[in-house]
Design an enzyme around this catalytic site. Structure first.
Site, PDB file in Angstrom:
ATOM      1  N   SER A   3       0.856  -1.185   0.000  1.00 27.13           N
ATOM      2  CA  SER A   3       0.000   0.000   0.000  1.00 27.13           C
ATOM      3  C   SER A   3       0.889   1.230   0.000  1.00 27.13           C
ATOM      4  CB  SER A   3      -0.878   0.000   1.265  1.00 27.13           C
ATOM      5  OG  SER A   3      -1.504   1.252   1.460  1.00 27.13           O
ATOM      6  N   TYR A  52      -2.879  -1.840  10.166  1.00 26.06           N
ATOM      7  CA  TYR A  52      -2.820  -2.049   8.718  1.00 26.06           C
ATOM      8  C   TYR A  52      -1.515  -1.483   8.160  1.00 26.06           C
ATOM      9  CZ  TYR A  52      -4.083  -1.793   3.770  1.00 26.06           C
ATOM     10  OH  TYR A  52      -4.085  -1.924   2.405  1.00 26.06           O
TER      11      TYR A  52
END
Length: 239
Positions: free
Chosen positions: A134, A147
């Site tokens: 990400s 996350y």
């Protein structure tokens, strides 16, 4: 890499970015295996001509089930895409069991799958490992510390195994998406990239044997971070 005739395994491939990657790989001539945990989505994937394996990768049992299902199978492309977010606010009660499952899904599972499936990839003339991290692996946001931590960990893992596999038949690719319009981001407002567009850039990176696929706005984030890591972090922490 010429995708035609290749066999690809896409984790989390029954919806979102993973499904779009699987569809595009199939369109380009690959035989595609996806895994997921929801029966209705597995059935839908099968109806599209994808091979579907039921496996919940947030547990060791799920990883074992997937690896067992792949025994004796040819494998050219491993896409470690499965991932999830989890609430973690120190001002509220935290579900630490959910945190553990998320860490396993986002970080432990791709590490284990890589370790267990690399021997299969080594047998092929040309192979690829694609780890989907990400933009938040570059600079974290306060609203998603777990996350962000898992994706940063997967980014470091990807860089290290790329060095280990240098000169081999295996290309190691990191895909860094921005905010993409998927079930995981449904509650978030603001601009979101379409998963089809994200998948197209990732598959292009596979075809080009690129080391990184900096998708969409992540290209700008990488540029800012290269000039001033502190500025990039200041921007992203409030994102």
């Amino acid at each position: 890499m010429d995708i035609r005739g290749k066999v690809a395994l896409v984790t989390g491939g029954t919806d979102g970015i993973g499904l779009c990657i699987a569809r595009l790989l199939k369109e380009k001539g690959a035989s595609v295996i996806v895994c997921g945990r929801r029966a209705n989505l597995l059935e839908s994937a099968t109806a599209e001509g994808l091979e579907a394996i039921e496996a919940d990768l947030s547990s060791l049992a799920g990883v074992k089930a997937l690896v067992d299902a792949m025994k004796g199978r040819t494998l050219d492309i491993l896409v470690n895409n499965a991932g999830a977010g989890v609430d973690f606010d120190l001002g509220e009660q935290i579900d630490l069991d959910a945190v553990d499952r998320t860490i396993f899904l986002n970080l432990d599972a791709p590490i284990r799958l890589t370790a267990l499936l690399v021997p299969r990839l080594r047998e092929r003339p040309q192979a690829a490992i694609v780890n989907v991290t990400s933009g938040l692996a570059i600079a974290p946001r306060a609203g998603g510390p777990v996350y962000c931590a898992t994706k940063a960990g997967l980014r470091s893992f990807t860089k290290a195994i790329r060095y280990q596999l240098r000169g081999s038949n295996i290309t190691v690719i990191e895909a860094l998406p921005p905010v993409v319009d998927t079930a995981m981001t449904a509650a978030r407002s603001g601009s979101k990239m379409k998963p089809e567009q994200c998948a197209a850039q990732i598959v292009t990176a596979i075809e080009r044997d690129s080391e990184e696929a900096n998708v969409g706005m992540v290209k700008l984030l990488k540029l800012v971070h290269s000039m001033s890591p502190r500025l990039a972090e200041a921007i992203m922490i409030r994102f």
